[in-house]
Design a protein around this motif. Structure first.
Motif, mmCIF file in Angstrom:
data_model
loop_
_atom_site.group_PDB
_atom_site.id
_atom_site.type_symbol
_atom_site.label_atom_id
_atom_site.label_comp_id
_atom_site.label_asym_id
_atom_site.label_seq_id
_atom_site.Cartn_x
_atom_site.Cartn_y
_atom_site.Cartn_z
ATOM 1 N N LYS A 459 0.845 -1.192 0.000
ATOM 2 C CA LYS A 459 0.000 0.000 0.000
ATOM 3 C C LYS A 459 0.878 1.238 0.000
ATOM 4 N N THR A 460 0.433 2.256 -0.736
ATOM 5 C CA THR A 460 1.288 3.435 -0.905
ATOM 6 C C THR A 460 0.543 4.716 -0.560
ATOM 7 N N ALA A 461 1.215 5.615 0.135
ATOM 8 C CA ALA A 461 0.617 6.894 0.516
ATOM 9 C C ALA A 461 0.434 7.773 -0.710
ATOM 10 N N ILE A 462 -0.653 8.502 -0.728
ATOM 11 C CA ILE A 462 -0.960 9.447 -1.803
ATOM 12 C C ILE A 462 -0.983 10.870 -1.254
ATOM 13 N N ILE A 463 -1.416 11.007 -0.002
ATOM 14 C CA ILE A 463 -1.462 12.311 0.666
ATOM 15 C C ILE A 463 -0.303 12.374 1.653
ATOM 16 N N PRO A 464 0.631 13.314 1.491
ATOM 17 C CA PRO A 464 1.764 13.395 2.425
ATOM 18 C C PRO A 464 1.367 14.058 3.737
ATOM 19 N N LEU A 465 1.524 13.299 4.814
ATOM 20 C CA LEU A 465 1.242 13.800 6.156
ATOM 21 C C LEU A 465 2.392 13.391 7.070
ATOM 22 N N PHE A 466 2.968 14.354 7.768
ATOM 23 C CA PHE A 466 4.145 14.090 8.597
ATOM 24 C C PHE A 466 3.868 13.106 9.727
ATOM 25 N N ASN A 467 2.643 13.119 10.256
ATOM 26 C CA ASN A 467 2.355 12.362 11.480
ATOM 27 C C ASN A 467 1.425 11.184 11.234
ATOM 28 N N LEU A 468 1.469 10.608 10.030
ATOM 29 C CA LEU A 468 0.596 9.471 9.728
ATOM 30 C C LEU A 468 1.423 8.311 9.177
ATOM 31 N N PRO A 469 2.143 7.592 10.058
ATOM 32 C CA PRO A 469 2.927 6.448 9.594
ATOM 33 C C PRO A 469 2.024 5.319 9.112
ATOM 34 N N PRO A 470 2.508 4.504 8.193
ATOM 35 C CA PRO A 470 1.645 3.505 7.556
ATOM 36 C C PRO A 470 1.178 2.390 8.475
ATOM 37 N N ASN A 471 1.773 2.258 9.666
ATOM 38 C CA ASN A 471 1.349 1.193 10.573
ATOM 39 C C ASN A 471 0.220 1.621 11.501
ATOM 40 N N ARG A 472 -0.271 2.842 11.350
ATOM 41 C CA ARG A 472 -1.403 3.285 12.171
ATOM 42 C C ARG A 472 -2.692 2.630 11.679
ATOM 43 N N SER A 473 -3.566 2.310 12.623
ATOM 44 C CA SER A 473 -4.831 1.664 12.271
ATOM 45 C C SER A 473 -5.755 2.585 11.473
ATOM 46 N N ASP A 474 -5.589 3.905 11.636
ATOM 47 C CA ASP A 474 -6.460 4.857 10.929
ATOM 48 C C ASP A 474 -5.781 5.462 9.695
ATOM 49 N N TRP A 475 -4.678 4.848 9.242
ATOM 50 C CA TRP A 475 -3.929 5.387 8.100
ATOM 51 C C TRP A 475 -4.814 5.543 6.862
ATOM 52 N N LEU A 476 -5.530 4.484 6.504
ATOM 53 C CA LEU A 476 -6.360 4.528 5.303
ATOM 54 C C LEU A 476 -7.484 5.549 5.446
ATOM 55 N N ASP A 477 -8.079 5.631 6.628
ATOM 56 C CA ASP A 477 -9.184 6.576 6.843
ATOM 57 C C ASP A 477 -8.744 8.010 6.572
ATOM 58 N N TRP A 478 -7.561 8.380 7.086
ATOM 59 C CA TRP A 478 -7.096 9.754 6.895
ATOM 60 C C TRP A 478 -6.678 10.004 5.447
ATOM 61 N N GLN A 479 -6.058 9.021 4.801
ATOM 62 C CA GLN A 479 -5.713 9.183 3.387
ATOM 63 C C GLN A 479 -6.977 9.440 2.568
ATOM 64 N N LEU A 480 -8.006 8.637 2.785
ATOM 65 C CA LEU A 480 -9.254 8.795 2.029
ATOM 66 C C LEU A 480 -9.964 10.101 2.392
ATOM 67 N N TYR A 481 -9.873 10.507 3.649
ATOM 68 C CA TYR A 481 -10.537 11.743 4.069
ATOM 69 C C TYR A 481 -10.019 12.931 3.270
ATOM 70 N N TYR A 482 -8.692 13.026 3.127
ATOM 71 C CA TYR A 482 -8.146 14.190 2.413
ATOM 72 C C TYR A 482 -8.294 14.056 0.901
ATOM 73 N N LEU A 483 -8.398 12.819 0.392
ATOM 74 C CA LEU A 483 -8.739 12.678 -1.017
ATOM 75 C C LEU A 483 -10.153 13.178 -1.285
ATOM 76 N N ASN A 484 -11.061 12.900 -0.348
ATOM 77 C CA ASN A 484 -12.450 13.323 -0.505
ATOM 78 C C ASN A 484 -12.666 14.784 -0.118
ATOM 79 N N ASN A 485 -11.773 15.319 0.683
ATOM 80 C CA ASN A 485 -11.913 16.703 1.162
ATOM 81 C C ASN A 485 -10.585 17.440 0.995
ATOM 82 N N PRO A 486 -10.149 17.650 -0.247
ATOM 83 C CA PRO A 486 -8.834 18.272 -0.447
ATOM 84 C C PRO A 486 -8.725 19.670 0.147
#
Length: 589
Positions: A459-486
């Motif tokens: 899985k690969t990050a699309i939205i760069p966020l300093f405090n969202l490492p890929p092992n967080r349980s909410d990683w996908l939720d935050w990536q999708l949130y900013y894709l839907n709410n740029p």
């Protein structure tokens, strides 16, 4: 004469960083794929070009996708670890990198790799690219990707491309020149480097390095002034007492007549030969000026002489004329922020500073460097999917440094991790176009983005966020949130999620601490984002002073708030050559 014609879903031409990633991702998605490479090693800049001290996407949050998987494999396979140089957090034997890519390809029965071949002709039907001819075979495919080092398929297919500079009047790029001049004419693109690997033979006398034609020691006279010889050598230090020589200051960057690279096969060959001689001369100069203990490394690359890379490290190629062009403004920080604005069709992330190479010339660029984790890094930015798609041609994608990008912005988009991300996205897109029976320009972008975010292997990050490492349980939720709410994307680069200072259930966290050493000492804050550590234990390091750095967001938060001149216990890995301690875990005194 064509002896055989293969028919597949996806053809990737060029086995460099982007092409290799594209072929692997397309095949993992299920597409019947052929990868044709010029060289016997896959990986390009990361391996066959010898730049096994890569820059960019070094923060933990950006170690995702195939790039993150590659780093994990390196950590497992490289004896002694990756903390060997001061210019990068990752330095390794290029052969190990090549073995990783070869293994990934080998495990995919639907991926056929053919090496030692270059494209000769491109087949067209109207506005669509349908196939490519090589010396004794041809391949027809539904989607064809240009992963060559210099965008050779763009020229063969007569797909419009750029080469050289754009003026400020074109897009208003702040660092672009107002007019063409002798400098822009002399260096239409950045200078390549023919990497050579040197070795410390210790007490033995290394074999003499002969000078090549046109040796002129005055070209190299001030190479390590201001650094010192030892610091110079440790810039690109590799395991096994070896040194990657890829030095820009009076070093082995070579740009004389760089336009010859796209004039003809003969002129390209002449340039490549000269650039290799230039590196040989620099190695000769280093040996003659420093010590005969330093010589050409042995048994590095799979050809003779083994110390020279298989091909030059190309920083710039032909650049596609695409649906969207990445400009300097797209990689610079938002006003008052620490991130660039994001593209709606973002498919890859980069964070390197904009860095241009012109021998003997310091070219001023708008700053995009920031302090983070006790050190300098770069403003994060995104790559749009539409920069991979030709303006008018179908059946075709690019997946290397040849994306639609300005000459100025190329200085940041050309780095290995970014190009690997571009390749992964291009491969995913090609496979999905086959599934949906559509052209790349008609592929639903959100479907592509979701597939990259949810890929079960990498899985690969699309939205760069300093405090969202890929092992967080909410990683996908935050990536999708900013894709839907740029419009909600924070200019700070920090999402408002609660800080997870510990990941007690994370195998990733436990592995990092297990590989680290425990130290005690006095923490000092010299200034914002600059920390020192005076070691008190263990005894073997007592009295030493190290810079503290981290690649982990929650450690960065702790360092920013930790009291000055306090006793601290931490776990990390020392990099002797950078004189820093890479902190993985931090406790109070």
């Amino acid at each position: 004469m064509v002896n055989q014609t293969y028919t597949v879903d996806v053809l990737v031409v060029g086995g460099g960083t982007g092409g290799t990633a594209a072929a692997i991702q397309a095949a993992r998605r299920g597409a019947k794929t052929i990868l044709v490479s010029e060289f016997s090693w896959l990986g390009g800049m990361l391996t066959s070009a010898g730049v096994s001290v890569p820059d960019g996407n070094e923060l933990e949050t950006f170690q995702t996708g195939l790039w993150g998987a590659f780093l994990q494999e390196l950590r497992q396979r490289q004896p002694g670890g990756l903390d060997n140089s001061w210019v990068s957090f990752f330095s390794y034997d290029p052969q190990i990198g090549a073995e990783i890519f070869a293994d990934w390809v080998q495990e995919l029965p639907n991926l056929h790799w053919i090496s030692g071949q270059v494209p000769i002709e491109v087949f067209r039907q109207g506005d669509s690219i349908t196939g490519v001819r090589f010396a004794d075979f041809a391949v027809t495919a539904k989607i064809i990707l240009d992963g060559t080092e210099l965008g050779d398929l763009l020229a063969l297919a007569e797909i419009p491309y750029r080469w050289g500079w754009e003026l400020q009047s074109e897009w208003g790029e702040p660092s672009a020149p107002v007019g063409f001049n002798s400098f822009t004419q002399k260096y239409p693109v950045q200078a390549p480097t023919y990497v050579v690997i040197m070795q410390d033979f210790g007490d033995a006398i290394a074999p003499e390095i002969p000078s090549a034609p046109n040796y002129n020691p005055s070209q190299f006279t001030d190479a390590w002034d201001g650094y010192g010889a030892e610091t110079f050598l440790n810039y690109g230090r590799l395991p096994g007492n070896r040194f990657m020589i890829n030095w820009p200051i009076c070093g082995n960057d070579y740009g004389q007549g760089v336009g010859r690279l796209i004039e003809s096969d003969v002129s390209r060959g002449e340039f490549i030969q000269e650039s290799r001689w230039h590196s040989q001369n620099f190695a000769h100069f280093i040996q003659s000026q420093l010590d005969r203990r330093y010589g050409l490394a042995e048994k590095v690359f799979p050809h003779a002489p083994t110390a020279f890379a298989l091909h030059p490290y190309y920083r710039e190629s032909r650049r596609l004329l695409g649906l969207t062009t990445v400009r300097e403004q797209d990689i610079l920080p938002i006003a008052g922020g620490r991130v660039a604005s994001i593209f709606n069709d973002a498919i890859a992330v980069g964070n390197y500073a904009n860095d241009h190479h012109y021998p003997g010339v310091q070219f001023p660029l708008q700053p995009k460097s920031i302090r983070w984790g006790g050190r300098w890094t770069g403003t994060p930015f995104t790559i749009p999917y539409s920069s991979l798609i030709p303006a008018t041609t179908d059946g075709f994608l690019v997946c290397e440094k040849n994306i639609s990008v300005s000459h100025i912005a190329n200085g940041a988009t050309r780095l290995q991790p970014v190009v690997m991300g571009i390749g992964q996205a291009a491969g995913m897109a090609a496979a999905m176009c086959v599934e949906l029976n559509c052209q790349p320009r008609h592929l639903p972008v959100r479907s592509l983005q979701t597939a990259l975010l949810e890929d079960n292997r990498s899985k690969t990050a699309i939205i760069p966020l300093f405090n969202l490492p890929p092992n967080r349980s909410d990683w996908l939720d935050w990536q999708l949130y900013y894709l839907n709410n740029p419009q909600a994307y924070p200019v700070s680069g920090y999402c408002p999620c609660p800080s997870e200072n510990e990941y007690p259930d994370s195998a990733f966290e436990k592995a990092l601490i297990r590989e680290s050493n425990c130290f005690k000492g006095i923490f000092s804050r010299l200034e914002q984002q600059e920390y020192r550590f005076a070691v008190t234990a263990p005894t073997a390091y007592q009295g030493q002073n190290w810079q503290l750095v981290t690649l982990r967001s929650h450690i960065d938060e702790q360092l920013r708030t930790y009291p000055h001149e306090q006793l601290v216990t931490l776990w990390g890995r020392q990099n002797h050559f950078g004189n820093w301690l890479l902190v993985e875990h931090l406790n109070g005194g």
